[in-house]
Design an enzyme around this catalytic site. Structure first.
Site, short mmCIF file in Angstrom:
data_model
loop_
_atom_site.label_atom_id
_atom_site.label_comp_id
_atom_site.label_asym_id
_atom_site.label_seq_id
_atom_site.Cartn_x
_atom_site.Cartn_y
_atom_site.Cartn_z
N HIS A 155 6.14 54.74 -30.73
CA HIS A 155 6.20 54.48 -29.28
C HIS A 155 6.68 55.72 -28.51
O HIS A 155 7.26 55.60 -27.44
CB HIS A 155 7.11 53.29 -28.95
CG HIS A 155 6.92 52.11 -29.84
ND1 HIS A 155 6.09 51.06 -29.52
CD2 HIS A 155 7.40 51.84 -31.08
CE1 HIS A 155 6.09 50.18 -30.52
NE2 HIS A 155 6.88 50.63 -31.48
N SER A 276 -1.64 80.89 -14.62
CA SER A 276 -1.93 80.16 -13.39
C SER A 276 -2.31 81.17 -12.33
O SER A 276 -1.77 82.28 -12.29
CB SER A 276 -0.68 79.38 -12.97
OG SER A 276 -0.70 79.15 -11.58
N LYS A 282 3.75 80.79 -15.20
CA LYS A 282 3.15 79.78 -16.06
C LYS A 282 2.47 80.34 -17.31
O LYS A 282 1.86 81.40 -17.28
CB LYS A 282 2.10 78.97 -15.29
CG LYS A 282 2.64 78.00 -14.28
CD LYS A 282 3.56 76.94 -14.87
CE LYS A 282 2.82 75.91 -15.69
NZ LYS A 282 1.95 75.05 -14.87
N GLU A 289 -5.87 71.41 -23.93
CA GLU A 289 -6.30 70.44 -22.91
C GLU A 289 -7.82 70.30 -22.89
O GLU A 289 -8.35 69.20 -22.73
CB GLU A 289 -5.83 70.88 -21.52
CG GLU A 289 -4.32 70.81 -21.36
CD GLU A 289 -3.88 71.52 -20.10
OE1 GLU A 289 -3.62 70.84 -19.10
OE2 GLU A 289 -3.80 72.77 -20.09
#
Ligand code: ARG
Length: 460
Positions: A155, A276, A282, A289
């Site tokens: 979980h 970024s 970043k 992704e």
């Protein structure tokens, strides 16, 4: 050259032609199409329907076409619909009327079915190699982390101590099954459809066995109606691809989470990080992704072909032309994702301290189950042990202490049992992992054995 010359008086409405063409994508089957034609022509010669010199002209012509297409010196004509007609028409331009003999006893229906099975074999085997490379990198990383403590989650809450090696090896297990699914699929697809004609076979004495041998298939299709309308192998391929995509996506998801400041388990080296355009600080895990994101199109292609096939009457229907773009895109997408994932697995860095801290965090009490096991070994029924350990966790959290901060006397009184000093060992996360000494469990020796088994399977 056109297949309309005999039957039709009028030309095809360009709007229907545009709808029907597949050459814009099935040109990718050119090598398979020509391979099939070579075998078919050789067979026609064997059974006396082509002279030796005619066969030679056809083979030479096909050879030059194949070379030209491979070099990009070939212009495909959409008016000729598909790869089959483009090759046949080019052959006629190059060698003349004798080209018209090549399609003897053959239909584009059994031709395309054959091309696709050849393509599936080739691209499937290439994907298998890439899957194996990824498994190799994962096993390599897992092997050096069999003692690296980390929490196992359920979980997404910290559950029990495990090791990074055990966690990484889990993905090797998934990918080994993926590899085997592709193998199964290639094996079941290893059947020659050619010789089935348009739907019922041929009245000519074709030697199917000879063609089978030439093209390296293991068996002949045993029903011509099935052979020209069967796309099960593509559905299996897309299903296997989808399951593989699920695994790559789950691994990607973990890399995204783990490289966040919240987890901090993984450090992305510059070589696999992206920046970024606005936020100068970043470092993003775009590769992971994108692999996660590309899962959508792979599932889409599976659903799309299932839907195309589900209502089709026997035998061939033109709807089936829709099987190709999704197949090609799936192969291309998996090719990108597998290479990208291997690059990431090879180069990510793990923050072992951070991983261990998460496993040993007092507030997470990851050894509460070990405490219950200790009590069970001392004769308590598990339910009672579970309650007692739970009560101790509640007490620890109230007072902001770790389970191992309680003295023996406190433990004896809080748990209401006889305990000896070894109770403290049961609370130590490091010892917790070595106690999970069952086949397939977390203990470093067991994980090393499991990795060795996976290596063996990999080389099989
Ligand atoms: N381009 C077609 C396909 O991919 C080839 C078979 C066409 N057959 C036909 N009878 N029109 O399905």
């Amino acid at each position: 050259m056109s297949i309309r010359e005999g039957r039709f008086e009028e030309g095809l409405d360009p709007r229907i032609a545009r709808l029907g063409e597949s050459i814009s994508y099935d040109h990718r089957l050119f090598a398979e199409d020509i391979e099939g034609s070579r075998a078919h022509a050789s067979m026609l010669h064997k059974i006396g329907l082509l002279e030796k010199s005619e066969l030679q002209q056809i083979l030479d012509g096909l050879e030059t076409i194949e070379q030209d297409i491979a070099k990009g010196n070939f212009s495909f004509d959409p008016d000729l619909e598909d790869i089959h007609m483009n090759v046949e028409s080019a052959l006629k331009h190059r060698i003349g009327e004798v080209a018209g003999k090549l399609h003897t006893g053959r239909s584009r229906n059994d031709q395309v079915a054959t091309d696709e099975r050849l393509y599936l074999r080739k691209s499937g085997n290439a994907l298998i190699k890439q899957i194996e490379d990824l498994i190799r990198s994962l096993l390599h990383r897992a092997e050096t982390e069999t003692e690296t403590l980390m929490p196992a989650y359920t979980h997404l809450q910290r559950g029990q101590p495990t090791t990074l090696g055990h966690h990484l090896h889990a993905y090797s297990c998934m990918l080994l099954r993926d590899r085997d699914r592709f193998r199964d699929c290639i094996q079941r697809s290893d059947v020659l459809p050619l010789g089935s004609g348009a739907c019922v076979g041929s009245g000519l004495p074709l030697d199917r066995e000879f063609v089978r041998e030439q093209l390296g298939f293991s068996s002949l299709s045993s029903n011509s109606l099935d052979a020209v309308s069967d796309r099960d192998h593509l559905l299996e391929f897309l299903s296997s691809a989808s399951i593989l995509a699920v695994h790559l996506s789950r691994l990607s998801e973990e890399l995204v989470l783990w490289s966040s400041a919240e987890f901090g388990f993984v450090i992305l080296p510059d070589s696999i990080s992206t920046g970024s355009s606005m936020m100068p600080q970043k470092k993003n895990p775009d590769g992971a992704e994108l692999i996660r994101g590309k899962t959508g199109r792979i599932f889409g292609h599976l659903i799309s072909l299932l839907t195309v096939m589900k209502g089709l009457p026997l035998a061939y229907d033109r709807d089936m032309q829709e099987d190709k773009e999704g197949l090609f895109d799936t192969v291309d997408t998996l090719n990108l994702c597998l290479d990208g994932m291997t690059a990431m697995i090879e180069s990510i860095e793990f923050d072992r301290n951070r991983l261990a801290q998460a496993a040993c965090d007092p507030a997470s009490a990851t050894t509460a189950t070990d405490l219950a096991d200790y009590l069970v070994r001392n004769g308590q029924p598990f339910r009672e042990a579970h309650r007692a350990a739970g009560a101790l966790v509640r007490e620890a959290q109230k007072s902001g202490r770790a389970l191992w901060d309680f003295s023996l006397e406190e433990l004896v009184s809080l748990l209401g049992v006889d305990a000896d000093p070894s109770i403290h060992e049961s609370l130590d996360p490091k010892r917790s992992i070595t106690r999970k000494d069952l086949p397939g469990a977390t203990a470093p020796d067991q994980v090393r054995k499991a990795i060795a088994r996976s290596r063996k399977l990999l080389e099989n």
